[in-house]
Design a protein around this motif. Structure first.
Motif, PDB file in Angstrom:
ATOM      1  N   ALA A   1      30.458 105.523  15.584  1.00 32.79           N
ATOM      2  CA  ALA A   1      30.212 104.080  15.553  1.00 32.79           C
ATOM      3  C   ALA A   1      28.896 103.725  16.233  1.00 32.79           C
ATOM      4  O   ALA A   1      28.155 102.849  15.772  1.00 32.79           O
ATOM      5  N   TYR A   2      28.589 104.403  17.306  1.00 31.52           N
ATOM      6  CA  TYR A   2      27.371 104.143  18.067  1.00 31.52           C
ATOM      7  C   TYR A   2      26.134 104.439  17.213  1.00 31.52           C
ATOM      8  O   TYR A   2      25.197 103.637  17.144  1.00 31.52           O
ATOM      9  N   PHE A   3      26.146 105.577  16.537  1.00 30.78           N
ATOM     10  CA  PHE A   3      25.006 105.933  15.689  1.00 30.78           C
ATOM     11  C   PHE A   3      24.956 105.052  14.436  1.00 30.78           C
ATOM     12  O   PHE A   3      23.875 104.691  13.971  1.00 30.78           O
ATOM     13  N   ALA A   4      26.114 104.692  13.889  1.00 29.89           N
ATOM     14  CA  ALA A   4      26.153 103.881  12.666  1.00 29.89           C
ATOM     15  C   ALA A   4      25.647 102.467  12.905  1.00 29.89           C
ATOM     16  O   ALA A   4      25.175 101.800  11.972  1.00 29.89           O
ATOM     17  N   THR A   5      25.724 101.986  14.135  1.00 25.46           N
ATOM     18  CA  THR A   5      25.290 100.622  14.452  1.00 25.46           C
ATOM     19  C   THR A   5      23.918 100.582  15.116  1.00 25.46           C
ATOM     20  O   THR A   5      23.536  99.559  15.679  1.00 25.46           O
ATOM     21  N   GLY A   6      23.190 101.684  14.993  1.00 24.60           N
ATOM     22  CA  GLY A   6      21.832 101.698  15.546  1.00 24.60           C
ATOM     23  C   GLY A   6      21.783 101.806  17.050  1.00 24.60           C
ATOM     24  O   GLY A   6      20.889 101.242  17.689  1.00 24.60           O
ATOM     25  N   GLU A   7      22.765 102.530  17.621  1.00 25.45           N
ATOM     26  CA  GLU A   7      22.845 102.749  19.077  1.00 25.45           C
ATOM     27  C   GLU A   7      22.959 101.433  19.858  1.00 25.45           C
ATOM     28  O   GLU A   7      22.329 101.262  20.912  1.00 25.45           O
ATOM     29  N   VAL A   8      23.731 100.500  19.326  1.00 24.71           N
ATOM     30  CA  VAL A   8      23.985  99.223  20.012  1.00 24.71           C
ATOM     31  C   VAL A   8      25.452  99.231  20.447  1.00 24.71           C
ATOM     32  O   VAL A   8      26.355  99.182  19.606  1.00 24.71           O
ATOM     33  N   ALA A   9      25.664  99.281  21.757  1.00 25.25           N
ATOM     34  CA  ALA A   9      27.021  99.439  22.286  1.00 25.25           C
ATOM     35  C   ALA A   9      27.929  98.266  21.904  1.00 25.25           C
ATOM     36  O   ALA A   9      29.109  98.463  21.609  1.00 25.25           O
ATOM     37  N   THR A  10      27.381  97.041  21.918  1.00 27.29           N
ATOM     38  CA  THR A  10      28.221  95.881  21.582  1.00 27.29           C
ATOM     39  C   THR A  10      28.687  95.929  20.126  1.00 27.29           C
ATOM     40  O   THR A  10      29.850  95.615  19.826  1.00 27.29           O
ATOM     41  N   ASP A  11      27.788  96.331  19.218  1.00 30.15           N
ATOM     42  CA  ASP A  11      28.176  96.452  17.813  1.00 30.15           C
ATOM     43  C   ASP A  11      29.176  97.581  17.611  1.00 30.15           C
ATOM     44  O   ASP A  11      30.111  97.475  16.801  1.00 30.15           O
TER      45      ASP A  11
END
Length: 413
Positions: free
Chosen positions: A342-352
């Protein structure tokens, strides 16, 4: 046809030349109005004339000839409405001319003759339409069978190129042009009588004009063979447009049904079709393994993942070296792997990533810290993040940790 342009009427040995000329004139006029071959009236006008004169019903051998004429009309591609119009036009023309040919003595005779003619018309047209429909259904099934066989041979790369080119011609397929294969797979299964394939073919023809298109079903998927909209070196958005258009058309066709569409790259020749098909199939499989959300995937975008899969021994080594320490985590490696995905799929944005996982941001940051602690690779460090990302992709592709590598076993591609 006789030399005078008239038809050779059944039983003409007993009919005089004036009767033949009368029937021929009716046939020519009816055929001219309906734009259908007057040969389709053979036997029909004779049985109508006999019904009007003698009141007899059509004989079985006469109806058998009409039945055969209906089959021929279907095979020649003459519209059913035009054939029916031909028969009705001939019937009213004959009835109009009968008083000049056959003198009726009284009203009862006229009424009986009218009943006989109408009954003969009804029986003949019923037989004609029935045989026409049966022949049409047989032609449709035959064409569908030939279409499926052609698509199967094209997708497997039939080595008999000359023969495959010959078989493709009736469907308007020019194998000298580049073609691409698009696969569409529903979330549920394609059932018997599903109208998605016919709808999609009409949509593509309407959207792109008079182009050579084949749509068939194979292994529960829709297979679309379409000429390339652009060369393989064209911008990716042009190639992707076909997949997106097909996906949108399928969604509109049946609301609520989910589809995943994969497009292969365009290649020339019959072998190019087989190559494009394999790319589209592999793109579907990779999208499933990677659990991608995108409903449309393109083979070009899957190239990097194909590299990982093909060097399976190397990716297994990477997974074992980088991710195996995650098995020491309480609760197993799956929560940590899901967080990394999930972290990599959302561009390394923790909130996303937290929103995607339906957990708190604090949980995500805790798990990322745990990954760093166990593996020695920091997801926040660009160099180390790349290694982690590749290892996670490899784990998704090879279904790790559900699939145990047995210390190096089964690592050959």
């Amino acid at each position: 046809m006789s030399e005078s342009g008239g038809l050779q009427w059944p039983g003409s040995t007993t009919a005089n030349s004036a009767d033949e000329a009368w029937l021929t004139a009716i046939a020519q006029a009816a055929a001219g109005d309906s734009e259908a071959p007057l040969e389709l009236l053979v036997e029909y006008l004779t049985l109508l004339a006999d019904a009007a004169i003698s009141g007899r019903r059509p004989r079985e051998h006469e109806l058998a000839i009409v039945r055969e004429l209906g089959r021929r009309a279907a095979e020649q591609g003459i519209p059913a409405g035009r054939v029916a119009d031909l028969y009705l036009s001939a019937a009213w023309r004959m009835w109009r001319d009968l008083p000049d040919v056959v003198p009726y003595r009284d009203r009862d005779t006229v009424r009986a003759s009218a009943q006989a003619v109408l009954r003969a018309v009804g029986e003949a047209i019923a037989v004609l339409v029935d045989s026409y429909q049966v022949a049409t259904q047989q032609l449709v099934r035959q064409e569908e069978s030939l279409r499926r066989e052609l698509v199967d041979d094209l997708l497997r790369g039939d080595p008999d190129v000359a023969r495959i080119v010959e078989r493709a011609e009736p469907f308007g397929i020019d194998l000298g042009r580049p073609h691409q294969v698009v696969l569409a797979r529903p979330a549920d299964r394609l059932t018997e009588g599903d109208t998605s394939a016919s709808m999609l073919e009409l949509f593509i023809l309407d959207r792109f004009g008079d182009r050579e298109v084949l749509v068939a079903t194979k292994e529960g998927m829709l297979v679309v063979l379409i000429p390339a909209t652009a060369p393989s070196t064209a911008p990716r958005t042009i190639v992707q447009e076909v997949g997106t258009l097909i996906h949108d058309a399928l969604i509109r066709h049946r609301s609520g049904r989910e589809w995943r569409v994969a497009t292969g790259r365009p290649y020339p020749g019959s072998y190019g079709i087989a190559r494009s098909y394999e790319e589209a199939r592999e793109a579907l499989a990779l999208a499933d393994r990677l659990r991608l959300d995108a409903p449309v995937v393109n083979a070009r975008d899957m190239l990097v993942y194909r590299v990982l899969v093909r060097d399976q021994a190397a990716i297994v080594d990477l997974i074992q070296a980088v991710l195996t320490p995650l098995t020491q985590a309480r609760g197993g490696p799956e929560p940590l792997l899901q967080t990394l995905e999930a972290y990599f799929a959302t561009g390394e944005v923790a909130t996303d990533a937290a929103r995607r996982l339906n957990v708190s941001v604090r949980t995500v940051t805790y798990r990322l810290a745990k990954v760093k602690e166990l593996t020695g690779h920091d997801p926040g460090n660009p160099d180390q993040r790349f290694i982690l990302h590749i290892a996670v992709l490899g784990a998704q592709l090879l279904d790790w940790p559900a699939h145990d590598f047995h210390h190096g076993a089964d690592t050959q591609s």
